[in-house]
Design a protein around this motif. Structure first.
Motif, PDB file in Angstrom:
ATOM      1  N   ILE A   1      41.755 100.923 131.980  1.00  0.00           N
ATOM      2  CA  ILE A   1      41.839 100.962 133.375  1.00  0.00           C
ATOM      3  C   ILE A   1      43.225 101.318 133.890  1.00  0.00           C
ATOM      4  CG2 ILE A   1      41.542 100.303 135.774  1.00  0.00           C
ATOM      5  CD1 ILE A   1      39.468  98.230 134.377  1.00  0.00           C
ATOM      6  N   ASP A   2      43.508 102.619 134.555  1.00  0.00           N
ATOM      7  CA  ASP A   2      45.030 102.910 134.969  1.00  0.00           C
ATOM      8  C   ASP A   2      45.451 101.889 135.612  1.00  0.00           C
ATOM      9  OD1 ASP A   2      45.065 104.993 133.283  1.00  0.00           O
ATOM     10  OD2 ASP A   2      43.874 106.188 134.585  1.00  0.00           O
ATOM     11  N   ILE A   3      44.521 101.534 136.918  1.00  0.00           N
ATOM     12  CA  ILE A   3      44.850 100.745 137.908  1.00  0.00           C
ATOM     13  C   ILE A   3      43.887  99.630 138.025  1.00  0.00           C
ATOM     14  CG2 ILE A   3      46.150 100.100 140.089  1.00  0.00           C
ATOM     15  CD1 ILE A   3      46.898 103.059 140.363  1.00  0.00           C
ATOM     16  N   ALA A   4      44.154  98.186 137.909  1.00  0.00           N
ATOM     17  CA  ALA A   4      42.907  97.545 138.151  1.00  0.00           C
ATOM     18  C   ALA A   4      43.302  96.495 139.262  1.00  0.00           C
ATOM     19  CB  ALA A   4      42.531  96.767 136.929  1.00  0.00           C
ATOM     20  N   PHE A   5      42.430  96.050 139.918  1.00  0.00           N
ATOM     21  CA  PHE A   5      42.528  94.976 140.940  1.00  0.00           C
ATOM     22  C   PHE A   5      41.312  94.067 140.621  1.00  0.00           C
ATOM     23  CE2 PHE A   5      44.044  98.918 143.101  1.00  0.00           C
ATOM     24  CZ  PHE A   5      45.144  98.484 143.560  1.00  0.00           C
ATOM     25  N   PRO A   6      41.853  93.010 139.892  1.00  0.00           N
ATOM     26  CA  PRO A   6      40.718  92.141 139.337  1.00  0.00           C
ATOM     27  C   PRO A   6      39.929  91.361 140.110  1.00  0.00           C
ATOM     28  CG  PRO A   6      42.726  91.963 137.972  1.00  0.00           C
ATOM     29  CD  PRO A   6      42.979  92.812 139.273  1.00  0.00           C
ATOM     30  N   LYS A   7      40.663  90.858 141.222  1.00  0.00           N
ATOM     31  CA  LYS A   7      40.007  89.998 142.165  1.00  0.00           C
ATOM     32  C   LYS A   7      39.067  90.850 143.056  1.00  0.00           C
ATOM     33  CE  LYS A   7      41.603  86.632 145.756  1.00  0.00           C
ATOM     34  NZ  LYS A   7      42.561  86.275 146.565  1.00  0.00           N
ATOM     35  N   ALA A   8      39.626  92.316 143.530  1.00  0.00           N
ATOM     36  CA  ALA A   8      38.514  93.003 144.310  1.00  0.00           C
ATOM     37  C   ALA A   8      37.701  93.655 143.596  1.00  0.00           C
ATOM     38  CB  ALA A   8      39.304  93.966 145.137  1.00  0.00           C
ATOM     39  N   LYS A   9      37.849  93.651 141.990  1.00  0.00           N
ATOM     40  CA  LYS A   9      36.824  94.370 141.038  1.00  0.00           C
ATOM     41  C   LYS A   9      36.780  95.771 141.481  1.00  0.00           C
ATOM     42  CE  LYS A   9      33.769  91.287 138.707  1.00  0.00           C
ATOM     43  NZ  LYS A   9      32.567  91.259 138.112  1.00  0.00           N
ATOM     44  N   VAL A  10      38.169  96.376 141.766  1.00  0.00           N
ATOM     45  CA  VAL A  10      38.327  97.848 141.870  1.00  0.00           C
ATOM     46  C   VAL A  10      39.066  98.310 140.633  1.00  0.00           C
ATOM     47  CG1 VAL A  10      39.372  99.674 143.220  1.00  0.00           C
ATOM     48  CG2 VAL A  10      38.085  97.619 144.488  1.00  0.00           C
ATOM     49  N   ALA A  11      38.649  99.177 139.884  1.00  0.00           N
ATOM     50  CA  ALA A  11      39.213  99.999 138.829  1.00  0.00           C
ATOM     51  C   ALA A  11      39.531 101.322 139.283  1.00  0.00           C
ATOM     52  CB  ALA A  11      38.082 100.074 137.538  1.00  0.00           C
ATOM     53  N   VAL A  12      40.648 101.747 138.940  1.00  0.00           N
ATOM     54  CA  VAL A  12      41.222 103.113 139.260  1.00  0.00           C
ATOM     55  C   VAL A  12      41.470 104.035 138.060  1.00  0.00           C
ATOM     56  CG1 VAL A  12      42.809 104.600 140.699  1.00  0.00           C
ATOM     57  CG2 VAL A  12      41.954 102.347 141.307  1.00  0.00           C
ATOM     58  N   PHE A  13      40.937 105.158 137.865  1.00  0.00           N
ATOM     59  CA  PHE A  13      41.433 105.871 136.887  1.00  0.00           C
ATOM     60  C   PHE A  13      42.075 107.238 137.403  1.00  0.00           C
ATOM     61  CE2 PHE A  13      37.931 103.514 135.153  1.00  0.00           C
ATOM     62  CZ  PHE A  13      38.222 103.248 133.987  1.00  0.00           C
ATOM     63  N   LEU A  14      43.056 107.804 136.757  1.00  0.00           N
ATOM     64  CA  LEU A  14      43.786 108.779 137.327  1.00  0.00           C
ATOM     65  C   LEU A  14      43.645 109.823 136.078  1.00  0.00           C
ATOM     66  CD1 LEU A  14      47.062 107.352 138.687  1.00  0.00           C
ATOM     67  CD2 LEU A  14      45.029 108.225 139.858  1.00  0.00           C
ATOM     68  N   ASP A  15      42.526 110.550 136.110  1.00  0.00           N
ATOM     69  CA  ASP A  15      42.531 111.612 135.047  1.00  0.00           C
ATOM     70  C   ASP A  15      43.108 112.986 135.017  1.00  0.00           C
ATOM     71  OD1 ASP A  15      40.551 109.710 134.343  1.00  0.00           O
ATOM     72  OD2 ASP A  15      39.079 110.870 135.340  1.00  0.00           O
ATOM     73  N   GLY A  16      43.520 113.066 133.736  1.00  0.00           N
ATOM     74  CA  GLY A  16      44.350 114.461 133.391  1.00  0.00           C
ATOM     75  C   GLY A  16      43.376 115.320 133.432  1.00  0.00           C
ATOM     76  N   CYS A  17      43.863 116.782 133.993  1.00  0.00           N
ATOM     77  CA  CYS A  17      42.884 117.712 134.421  1.00  0.00           C
ATOM     78  C   CYS A  17      42.592 118.294 133.111  1.00  0.00           C
ATOM     79  CB  CYS A  17      43.725 118.813 135.306  1.00  0.00           C
ATOM     80  SG  CYS A  17      44.056 118.329 136.957  1.00  0.00           S
ATOM     81  N   PHE A  18      43.382 118.448 132.056  1.00  0.00           N
ATOM     82  CA  PHE A  18      43.074 118.889 130.632  1.00  0.00           C
ATOM     83  C   PHE A  18      42.230 118.119 129.886  1.00  0.00           C
ATOM     84  CE2 PHE A  18      44.110 119.260 126.159  1.00  0.00           C
ATOM     85  CZ  PHE A  18      43.441 120.788 125.971  1.00  0.00           C
ATOM     86  N   TRP A  19      42.672 116.571 130.131  1.00  0.00           N
ATOM     87  CA  TRP A  19      41.969 115.805 128.890  1.00  0.00           C
ATOM     88  C   TRP A  19      40.623 115.347 129.475  1.00  0.00           C
ATOM     89  CZ3 TRP A  19      43.761 115.809 124.243  1.00  0.00           C
ATOM     90  CH2 TRP A  19      45.051 116.080 124.121  1.00  0.00           C
ATOM     91  N   HIS A  20      40.325 115.322 130.716  1.00  0.00           N
ATOM     92  CA  HIS A  20      39.038 114.941 131.240  1.00  0.00           C
ATOM     93  C   HIS A  20      38.306 115.906 131.909  1.00  0.00           C
ATOM     94  CE1 HIS A  20      40.294 110.904 130.028  1.00  0.00           C
ATOM     95  NE2 HIS A  20      41.718 111.048 130.446  1.00  0.00           N
ATOM     96  N   GLY A  21      38.535 117.254 131.510  1.00  0.00           N
ATOM     97  CA  GLY A  21      37.720 118.235 132.042  1.00  0.00           C
ATOM     98  C   GLY A  21      37.724 118.357 133.704  1.00  0.00           C
TER      99      GLY A  21
END
Ligand SMILES: [Zn+2]
Length: 97
Positions: free
Chosen positions: A6-26
């Motif tokens: 996970i790129d950014i995690a808020f464990p208490k709120a259980k929010v996971a953030v992914f910042l996906d690269g345009c090339f690598w993640h299509g």
């Protein structure tokens, strides 16, 4: 790129953030297909994308809110979306119903 965290995690709120690269993640807007070793790249990028889906599915099954953004997105808007998601989760946490 063997394992995605996970790129950014808020464990208490259980929010996971992914910042996906345009090339690598299509990214649908910016995905490109390298001409050299095209088959190898296609397989590699397809694996990344299916791993992204698996990661999301596992987190959702565990009760997380998963936010995914592309690297081309406006960082201010992305930050606002993240803040809103965390605030929304926090709000439901404090409800004692
Ligand atoms: Zn993009």
């Amino acid at each position: 790129m063997s394992r995605r965290t996970i790129d950014i995690a808020f464990p208490k709120a259980k929010v996971a953030v992914f910042l996906d690269g345009c090339f690598w993640h299509g990214c649908p807007q910016h995905a490109t297909s390298p001409k050299a070793n095209a088959d190898w790249w296609r397989q590699k990028l397809d694996r990344n994308i299916s791993r992204d889906r698996e990661t999301t599915a596992h987190l959702v099954a565990a009760g997380w809110t998963v936010l995914r953004f592309w690297e081309h997105e406006n960082p201010v808007a992305v930050a606002a979306d993240i803040a809103a998601a965390v605030a929304a989760t926090h709000g439901s946490d404090t409800e004692q119903s």
